[in-house]
Motif scaffolding. Structure first.
Motif, PDB file in Angstrom:
ATOM      1  N   MET A  55       0.816  -1.217   0.000  1.00  0.00           N
ATOM      2  CA  MET A  55       0.000   0.000   0.000  1.00  0.00           C
ATOM      3  C   MET A  55       0.850   1.267   0.000  1.00  0.00           C
ATOM      4  N   GLY A  56       2.194   1.117   0.131  1.00  0.00           N
ATOM      5  CA  GLY A  56       3.061   2.278   0.245  1.00  0.00           C
ATOM      6  C   GLY A  56       2.938   3.244  -0.916  1.00  0.00           C
ATOM      7  N   ILE A  57       2.783   2.702  -2.108  1.00  0.00           N
ATOM      8  CA  ILE A  57       2.737   3.544  -3.299  1.00  0.00           C
ATOM      9  C   ILE A  57       1.487   4.430  -3.302  1.00  0.00           C
ATOM     10  N   TRP A  58       0.408   3.952  -2.668  1.00  0.00           N
ATOM     11  CA  TRP A  58      -0.840   4.723  -2.639  1.00  0.00           C
ATOM     12  C   TRP A  58      -0.813   5.826  -1.583  1.00  0.00           C
ATOM     13  N   LYS A  59       0.169   5.799  -0.686  1.00  0.00           N
ATOM     14  CA  LYS A  59       0.327   6.866   0.295  1.00  0.00           C
ATOM     15  C   LYS A  59       1.112   8.044  -0.277  1.00  0.00           C
ATOM     16  N   HIS A  77       1.272  11.084  -2.241  1.00  0.00           N
ATOM     17  CA  HIS A  77       0.256  12.047  -2.687  1.00  0.00           C
ATOM     18  C   HIS A  77       0.354  12.312  -4.185  1.00  0.00           C
ATOM     19  N   ASN A  78       1.568  12.567  -4.670  1.00  0.00           N
ATOM     20  CA  ASN A  78       1.732  12.899  -6.082  1.00  0.00           C
ATOM     21  C   ASN A  78       1.327  11.743  -6.991  1.00  0.00           C
ATOM     22  N   PHE A  79       1.680  10.516  -6.597  1.00  0.00           N
ATOM     23  CA  PHE A  79       1.300   9.365  -7.418  1.00  0.00           C
ATOM     24  C   PHE A  79      -0.212   9.204  -7.459  1.00  0.00           C
ATOM     25  N   LEU A  80      -0.850   9.365  -6.296  1.00  0.00           N
ATOM     26  CA  LEU A  80      -2.306   9.204  -6.231  1.00  0.00           C
ATOM     27  C   LEU A  80      -3.017  10.231  -7.111  1.00  0.00           C
ATOM     28  N   VAL A  81      -2.585  11.498  -7.027  1.00  0.00           N
ATOM     29  CA  VAL A  81      -3.209  12.554  -7.832  1.00  0.00           C
ATOM     30  C   VAL A  81      -2.941  12.323  -9.315  1.00  0.00           C
ATOM     31  N   LEU A  82      -1.694  11.957  -9.637  1.00  0.00           N
ATOM     32  CA  LEU A  82      -1.339  11.698 -11.030  1.00  0.00           C
ATOM     33  C   LEU A  82      -2.136  10.523 -11.579  1.00  0.00           C
ATOM     34  N   MET A 118       4.805  19.374  -6.685  1.00  0.00           N
ATOM     35  CA  MET A 118       6.053  18.916  -7.297  1.00  0.00           C
ATOM     36  C   MET A 118       7.064  20.052  -7.426  1.00  0.00           C
ATOM     37  N   LYS A 119       7.112  20.914  -6.438  1.00  0.00           N
ATOM     38  CA  LYS A 119       7.998  22.076  -6.509  1.00  0.00           C
ATOM     39  C   LYS A 119       9.448  21.675  -6.655  1.00  0.00           C
ATOM     40  N   GLN A 160      15.785   8.385  -7.968  1.00  0.00           N
ATOM     41  CA  GLN A 160      14.364   8.414  -7.624  1.00  0.00           C
ATOM     42  C   GLN A 160      14.149   9.239  -6.366  1.00  0.00           C
ATOM     43  N   GLN A 161      12.994   9.805  -6.287  1.00  0.00           N
ATOM     44  CA  GLN A 161      12.596  10.531  -5.080  1.00  0.00           C
ATOM     45  C   GLN A 161      11.872   9.575  -4.153  1.00  0.00           C
ATOM     46  N   GLU A 162      12.350   9.511  -2.925  1.00  0.00           N
ATOM     47  CA  GLU A 162      11.701   8.626  -1.964  1.00  0.00           C
ATOM     48  C   GLU A 162      10.347   9.217  -1.579  1.00  0.00           C
TER      49      GLU A 162
END
Length: 425
Positions: free
Chosen positions: A1-5, A7-12, A187-188, A423-425
């Protein structure tokens, strides 16, 4: 479930879903509207040519994608598409809608997409870790193919009962919603690139052409250039098939059959995307050869067997290897190419890969008007066999290892392993 936490991935991801809903509705409605307004497979072939041509020019967008802020690019592209698509219902309301207007709007909308999708591609490796990339790409492909699966079939049915113009109106709304979702991205740290602050037209264009040249140079001096040989012929055939599907569907039952064939294509791609992790456990060279040969057989049978719904199922199976290998290759590219160069290289690669699709679309529509849609649809299936042939004949492609073992050196890319995408953690 980590990937769904994340924020940017979820919105994208949510923005991608809504965008894909719009794309699915738009494509089905546009192709059917052109076919009906023009009254011939030639017009749907011409529409396919005009819609696919911008994809072959995606390399033009690459340096801009590397330079422009991701968030701003995504929002702007969605708003522009919403406004353009709205012109069709407006023209219909004032009784000035013509096939010419639709043929003008379609390529403009498609050209704008060439900035949106590379921006999403560039965003993924910047917001996910390297280990999450295949999973993230699989989710994106799931969204893409899953939405196509539902809305291609539904849109085909809705076209028959509600009309294509009504779907255009709904489509405009989806792009507006996508713009709102992309506005929620944070994504600043990615946007703040020194190149994005450069001033002066001459300086900007000098950098643009230098980056464009660099993208071409890297692609054509690496093993990616060999990938293109088989892909060009396959995409010529795919372009022809997509262009004549409205006529093929009409010949075999009507708009709903057209929608089901599109849905089968999406189902196959979706299954392939879901199986990407499993496919990635095999040697890439051997798997690609076998998978595309099986896809060829299924495609040809789908066109020639007299049972419509059996053909729909077989056509879906033919798209399984396409969906799976797209995810695998996408993740490999994101892994072996530095993020600051991913836009220009991926856009050059995509442009060269799909360069034959608009030509195939135009040729398919023309030939279908002469020889019939069924024959041309069957012949187009042989394009997948060309991929297998190239990989069989080329020893370096044939011997490629599993996806996890791919390195810049194996693809003849000028990037040492330690410079692989951070990669950005």
């Amino acid at each position: 479930m980590g990937i769904w936490k994340n924020h940017n991935f979820l919105v994208l991801f949510l923005g991608r879903i809504v965008t894909n809903i719009g794309d699915s509705i738009y494509y089905v409605a546009a192709m059917w509207l052109v076919y009906n307004l023009g009254g011939s497979a030639f017009y749907s072939g011409l529409a396919g040519f005009l819609t696919l041509l911008p994809s072959a020019l995606q390399f033009v967008a690459g340096p801009f994608v590397d330079r422009w802020p991701i968030k701003r690019t995504l929002i702007t592209t969605q708003i522009m598409q919403a406004v353009l698509i709205l012109t069709i219902p407006v023209a219909y309301y004032f009784d000035v809608l013509t096939v010419q207007l639709v043929l003008i709007v379609m390529p403009i909308v498609a050209f704008i997409e060439q900035f949106a999708y590379p921006s999403q591609t560039k965003a993924l490796p910047a917001i996910l870790t390297q280990k999450e990339l295949i999973k993230g790409n699989s989710y994106f492909s799931f969204a893409y193919q899953g939405i196509d699966l539902v809305f291609n079939a539904v849109s085909g049915i809705l076209v028959a009962f509600m009309g294509a113009v009504t779907l255009y109106l709904a489509d405009s709304v989806t792009f507006a919603v996508a713009a709102i979702l992309f506005s929620l991205l944070k994504m600043k740290h990615i946007e703040d690139h020194p190149q994005s602050r450069e001033k002066g037209f001459k300086t900007i264009m000098t950098h643009y052409f230098a980056e464009l040249k660099e993208g071409f140079s890297i692609v054509f001096t690496s093993l990616m250039a060999t990938f293109l040989i088989g892909s060009i012929m396959a995409n010529f055939a795919i372009g022809a098939a997509l262009a004549i599907l409205p006529a093929f569907g009409e010949d075999h039952g009507g708009a709903h059959v057209y929608g089901f064939y599109l849905a089968a294509m999406s189902t196959g791609g979706l299954i392939g995307a879901l199986l990407a992790n499993w496919m990635g456990k095999f040697r890439l060279g051997h798997f690609s050869i076998a998978a595309f040969l099986i896809g060829t057989v299924c495609w040809v049978l789908a066109a020639t067997l007299p049972w419509t719904y059996t053909g729909i199922v077989l056509y879906g199976i033919a798209w399984v290897p396409i969906g799976g290998t797209n995810v695998i290759f996408g993740a490999v590219m994101q892994t072996v190419i530095p993020n600051n160069m991913l836009g220009r290289i991926s856009s050059v690669q995509r442009s060269m890969t799909v360069v034959a699709m608009p030509i195939g679309s135009l040729a398919g529509g023309y030939l279908a008007a002469i020889f019939g849609s069924t024959l041309i649809f069957a012949v187009s299936g042989l394009g997948l066999a060309f991929v297998s042939t190239v990989w069989i004949l080329h020893p370096k492609l044939r011997k490629l290892p599993k996806a996890d073992d791919m390195t810049p050196k194996l693809l003849h890319l000028p990037f040492p392993d330690e410079e692989r995408t951070s990669q950005q953690e």
